[in-house]
Design a protein around this motif. Structure first.
Motif, short mmCIF file in Angstrom:
data_model
loop_
_atom_site.label_atom_id
_atom_site.label_comp_id
_atom_site.label_asym_id
_atom_site.label_seq_id
_atom_site.Cartn_x
_atom_site.Cartn_y
_atom_site.Cartn_z
N LEU A 316 0.82 -1.21 0.00
CA LEU A 316 0.00 0.00 0.00
C LEU A 316 0.86 1.26 0.00
O LEU A 316 0.47 2.28 -0.58
N ALA A 317 2.04 1.22 0.60
CA ALA A 317 2.90 2.40 0.65
C ALA A 317 3.35 2.80 -0.75
O ALA A 317 3.27 3.98 -1.12
N ALA A 318 3.84 1.84 -1.55
CA ALA A 318 4.27 2.16 -2.91
C ALA A 318 3.09 2.62 -3.77
O ALA A 318 3.22 3.52 -4.60
N LEU A 319 1.93 2.01 -3.56
CA LEU A 319 0.74 2.43 -4.30
C LEU A 319 0.32 3.84 -3.91
O LEU A 319 -0.06 4.65 -4.76
N THR A 320 0.41 4.16 -2.62
CA THR A 320 0.08 5.51 -2.16
C THR A 320 1.01 6.54 -2.79
O THR A 320 0.56 7.64 -3.19
N HIS A 321 2.29 6.22 -2.89
CA HIS A 321 3.26 7.12 -3.53
C HIS A 321 2.81 7.47 -4.94
O HIS A 321 2.84 8.64 -5.36
N ALA A 322 2.35 6.48 -5.71
CA ALA A 322 1.90 6.74 -7.08
C ALA A 322 0.63 7.58 -7.10
O ALA A 322 0.47 8.48 -7.95
N MET A 323 -0.28 7.33 -6.16
CA MET A 323 -1.52 8.09 -6.12
C MET A 323 -1.30 9.55 -5.75
O MET A 323 -1.95 10.46 -6.27
N VAL A 324 -0.35 9.80 -4.83
CA VAL A 324 -0.03 11.18 -4.46
C VAL A 324 0.55 11.92 -5.66
O VAL A 324 0.19 13.10 -5.93
N LEU A 325 1.43 11.28 -6.40
CA LEU A 325 1.99 11.92 -7.60
C LEU A 325 0.91 12.17 -8.64
O LEU A 325 0.94 13.19 -9.34
N ALA A 326 -0.05 11.25 -8.77
CA ALA A 326 -1.16 11.47 -9.70
C ALA A 326 -1.98 12.69 -9.28
O ALA A 326 -2.39 13.50 -10.12
N ALA A 327 -2.20 12.85 -7.98
CA ALA A 327 -2.94 14.02 -7.50
C ALA A 327 -2.19 15.30 -7.82
O ALA A 327 -2.80 16.33 -8.18
N ILE A 328 -0.86 15.28 -7.71
CA ILE A 328 -0.07 16.47 -8.03
C ILE A 328 -0.22 16.82 -9.51
O ILE A 328 -0.34 18.00 -9.88
N ILE A 329 -0.21 15.80 -10.37
CA ILE A 329 -0.36 16.05 -11.81
C ILE A 329 -1.69 16.73 -12.10
O ILE A 329 -1.77 17.68 -12.89
N TYR A 330 -2.75 16.28 -11.46
CA TYR A 330 -4.08 16.80 -11.76
C TYR A 330 -4.39 18.11 -11.04
O TYR A 330 -5.18 18.93 -11.52
N LEU A 331 -3.76 18.33 -9.87
CA LEU A 331 -4.14 19.48 -9.06
C LEU A 331 -3.09 20.58 -8.96
O LEU A 331 -3.42 21.72 -8.63
N ALA A 332 -1.82 20.25 -9.24
CA ALA A 332 -0.77 21.25 -9.02
C ALA A 332 0.21 21.32 -10.19
O ALA A 332 1.38 21.66 -9.99
N ALA A 333 -0.24 21.03 -11.38
CA ALA A 333 0.65 21.04 -12.55
C ALA A 333 1.23 22.43 -12.79
O ALA A 333 2.40 22.58 -13.17
#
Length: 547
Positions: A316-333
């Motif tokens: 779950l930790a590695a999966l969470t890392h990918a999800m946080v980066l996805a959120a940055i792409i969509y919300l803080a590009a």
């Protein structure tokens, strides 16, 4: 195949107590963000490609990979391999290579090749790791000096050209920014290793550049979200020319990912990864990432180490890392677009310093001249040519030196016969006409010809007994050389007997036709039986009362 697929049981601990994994994943994402941006730019496909790789490959590798701690994404080692592919085939070529490499990794996983990484010599690993660090550092010189569009085919040529252009038109803001970011990461990480100093330094550099209106090159526009998956980069006519690069990328992805998973096991008591499943996860990740514009990915040792040290317990930790980066792409590009390239260069320069384990290098250099030679050669070829060539040459030298060492262990010794029950006359007669040789160790191609020369020098005897019980290995070359030696002895009318011959060695010698001409009559299970046979076959002196 079932053993290579994920199971529900490995996710149950994460769902029962997700807190530690969620926090670890957030910490890894903060560390991974500047690295993903930097490696995407260094590869030649841009920062958005690095982010897409971290999200897509990071997700699939976390679910399907063979290590519960592995964090995957773009890496410096892969960047080193991708740069020449970009120059030769363009961005579309890199995407096609990624998919092809992913297919190769899946084939390797099904074939069970993952376990082979344990045979990689330590001097080769340390040599190419140090070489990669140097190459990555050289790649950052242009950005750290504010030089755009440097020229040159090799990274050292690009770095030298950037330095020359900087000397012609020097400026302080860009190199100071890069060095300041690197210093903050290295110094801060030494005293507070759990804090994401890379993100702190990059954020501070971005704010300073904006507040003081510094003339620094920025990342530029980042798409707000992942692009729609596409196969438009596939051009069937070009696939033939991409097979070689795809194999190189697959080899690197397998090697770096398995080494990273092994390192993660050593940091967590009781952890053990599945190497073939890890190859499957990396294969799926590399097939999917290019569909979204991402570059080929591998397991990342630095991010995996941060994951373990941040308290991760499950995937779950590695999966969470990918999800946080996805959120940055969509919300803080838009915020990411303002990051100075010099700041990312500083992050990667600090990464190269951390990659080199000086204590390990010094220990291997002191261990032996052979290990130092292997390490130095691998390092030099990595910097001068490429990583895959370096590993092939390093392993080749290691194999040759290992064979040389093993060959030296093989011995051919004349041994005393057990004549304790014989009278003095029989003792003299035995030693005048019978010689026994014991072969110790492996009789294979690297040592066999020395035995031929030694046996061929035997003279003034009636019988030679070859004691074979201590032969540890016998290959076809060894069997052929032994056949030649026996033929030479028998040509000089010397009877050859064998004792203690193993069944598998006997089958090989029989197939080659390397047994003594007497066949089974000259093969004995025990050496005393061969001695007795030799004594009985000796010619008796005239007048001997026993005739």
């Amino acid at each position: 195949m079932r053993a290579l697929l994920p199971t529900w049981s490995e996710w149950k601990p994460a769902l029962r107590a997700p807190g530690a994994d969620l926090l670890a994943g957030l910490m890894v994402a903060l560390v991974a963000l500047p690295l993903a941006l930097g490696f995407g730019i260094s590869s030649g496909l841009g920062a958005s490609a690095g982010l897409a790789t971290a999200v897509v490959a990071g997700t699939l590798a976390a679910v399907f990979g063979g290590s519960r701690f592995q964090v995957s994404g773009p890496t410096g080692a892969m960047t080193v391999v991708l740069v020449p592919i970009v120059h030769a085939h363009g961005a579309t070529g890199v995407l096609a290579v990624g998919v092809m490499a992913g297919l190769v990794l899946i084939v390797l996983a099904v074939a069970g090749v993952g376990r082979a990484v344990r045979y990689m010599p330590a001097p080769v690993i340390e040599g190419f790791t140090a070489g990669i660090a140097v190459v990555i550092a050289l790649q950052q010189i242009p950005a750290a000096l504010g030089v755009t569009d440097p020229t040159g085919e090799r990274v050292w040529q690009l770095a030298a050209g950037a330095v020359a252009r900087f000397i012609d038109a020097p400026g302080a803001a860009t190199p100071v920014t890069a060095l300041a970011v690197a210093a903050v990461i290295l110094v801060g990480g030494r005293y507070l290793p759990k804090l994401p100093f890379a993100l702190v330094a990059v954020a501070a550099a971005t704010m300073a550049a904006t507040l003081f209106d510094l003339d620094l090159a920025r990342i530029g526009t980042i798409p707000s979200g992942l692009p729609a998956p596409s196969l438009d980069f596939f051009h069937v006519g070009e696939l033939g020319s991409l097979i070689g690069p795809a194999l190189a990328v697959a080899a690197l992805a397998a090697l770096e990912s398995l080494l990273s998973a092994t390192a993660a096991d050593s940091m967590y008591v009781g952890a053990r990864h599945n190497p073939d499943r890890e190859l499957l996860g990396q294969g799926l990740a590399n097939i999917a990432a290019p569909l979204f514009g991402g570059v080929p990915a591998t397991g990342a040792i630095a991010r995996t180490a941060v994951n373990v040290r941040s308290g991760a317990r499950t995937r779950l930790a590695a999966l969470t890392h990918a999800m946080v980066l996805a959120a940055i792409i969509y919300l803080a590009a838009s915020l990411v677009a303002d990051i100075p390239l010099a700041a990312l260069a500083g992050v990667l320069l600090a990464t190269t310093v951390r990659m080199v384990e000086t204590a390990s290098l010094a220990a291997i250099a002191r261990a032996s001249r052979a290990d130092a030679l292997i390490m130095a050669t691998t390092f030099a070829v990595t910097v001068a040519l490429d990583l895959v060539t370096a590993v092939a040459i390093g392993v080749g030298i290691a194999v040759l030196l290992a064979l040389r060492a093993v060959a030296k262990e093989a011995r051919l010794e004349q041994v005393p016969l057990d004549e304790s029950d014989h009278v003095a006359e029989e003792h003299d007669l035995l030693h005048d006409h019978i010689v026994a040789y014991r072969i110790d160790g492996p009789l294979f191609f690297a040592a066999a010809h020395r035995f031929l020369l030694e046996l061929a020098d035997v003279s003034d005897v009636e019988t030679v007994i070859l004691r074979m019980s201590r032969v540890t290995a016998l290959d076809t070359t060894g069997a052929i050389v032994l056949k030649d030696a026996i033929a030479k002895l028998e040509h000089h009318h010397i009877t050859v007997l064998m004792s203690g011959l193993r069944d598998d060695h006997r089958r090989r010698l029989t197939a080659i036709g390397a047994l003594p001409s007497g066949g089974a009559r000259h093969i004995f299970e025990h050496t005393p039986d061969a001695i007795a046979h030799a004594r009985n076959c000796l010619p008796r002196p005239v007048g001997d009362a026993r005739q």
